[in-house]
Scaffold this motif. Structure first.
Motif, mmCIF file in Angstrom:
data_model
loop_
_atom_site.group_PDB
_atom_site.id
_atom_site.type_symbol
_atom_site.label_atom_id
_atom_site.label_comp_id
_atom_site.label_asym_id
_atom_site.label_seq_id
_atom_site.Cartn_x
_atom_site.Cartn_y
_atom_site.Cartn_z
ATOM 1 N N ASP A 48 0.823 -1.208 0.000
ATOM 2 C CA ASP A 48 0.000 0.000 0.000
ATOM 3 C C ASP A 48 0.857 1.259 0.000
ATOM 4 O O ASP A 48 0.502 2.263 -0.622
ATOM 5 N N ALA A 49 2.018 1.208 0.651
ATOM 6 C CA ALA A 49 2.925 2.362 0.645
ATOM 7 C C ALA A 49 3.524 2.575 -0.740
ATOM 8 O O ALA A 49 3.665 3.716 -1.203
ATOM 9 N N THR A 52 0.778 4.052 -2.958
ATOM 10 C CA THR A 52 0.542 5.446 -2.602
ATOM 11 C C THR A 52 1.644 6.335 -3.179
ATOM 12 O O THR A 52 1.363 7.406 -3.732
ATOM 13 N N SER A 53 2.890 5.897 -3.075
ATOM 14 C CA SER A 53 4.011 6.675 -3.613
ATOM 15 C C SER A 53 3.919 6.804 -5.128
ATOM 16 O O SER A 53 4.162 7.880 -5.684
ATOM 17 N N ALA A 55 1.167 6.574 -7.009
ATOM 18 C CA ALA A 55 0.017 7.435 -7.327
ATOM 19 C C ALA A 55 0.354 8.904 -7.095
ATOM 20 O O ALA A 55 -0.034 9.771 -7.899
ATOM 21 N N ALA A 56 1.088 9.199 -6.034
ATOM 22 C CA ALA A 56 1.477 10.583 -5.752
ATOM 23 C C ALA A 56 2.377 11.123 -6.859
ATOM 24 O O ALA A 56 2.195 12.251 -7.329
#
Length: 162
Positions: A48-49, A52-53, A55-56
């Protein structure tokens, strides 16, 4: 321009992505920087990290060059790229590039620490064409063959447009 460069370790991904980023004013992302825990060797961050990275980065940059060997991330990112580049120069080229690779401070605390991992890296790279995991030739080939946009495969320094 949103270029996704992928292939085996030592295939020239970082070199090409950095060159494209510099020439075209693109943001650059080495997927290693979001996959591995900073300051640790071979400790993967939680999925998930990583997501998230990624996608950012995609939301913060309109123009980019992203590079890596992670099939699941390459597949996910391919939906956002305008060009896909598969580096497939062959096993011997990859092994030689790894032997002569300069220090990668974003991955290793020192050149000595990096060189200490070379034997393990070379063994992993040598299995690229036989493995069936997400980081293998087979996964990369499926991604490349199924991609319907602009793409090229570079074999031993040449480019084959598809």
């Amino acid at each position: 321009m949103r270029v996704l460069v992928f292939g085996n370790s030592g295939s020239g991904k970082s070199t090409l992505a950095k060159q494209l980023a510099e020439e075209h004013g693109l943001a650059h992302l080495d997927l290693d920087t979001i996959v591995w825990e900073p300051g640790k060797i071979a400790v993967q961050r939680p999925a998930d990290a990583i997501a998230t990275s990624l996608a950012a980065f995609l939301s913060e940059h309109q123009r980019w060059a992203i590079e890596g060997c992670y099939g699941e991330l390459v597949q996910a990112t391919s939906h956002h790229c305008t060009e896909l580049v598969f580096l497939n120069p062959g096993l011997e080229t990859c092994l030689e590039h790894n032997r002569t690779r300069p220090w990668e401070p974003h991955k290793y605390a020192s050149k000595e620490a990096q060189d200490g991992m070379l034997e393990n890296l070379q063994a992993w790279v040598a299995g690229y064409y036989e493995r069936q995991d997400q980081w293998s030739y087979h996964a990369h080939r499926r991604i490349f063959d199924s991609f319907r946009g602009r793409k090229s495969e570079r074999l031993s320094g040449s480019a084959v447009a598809a």
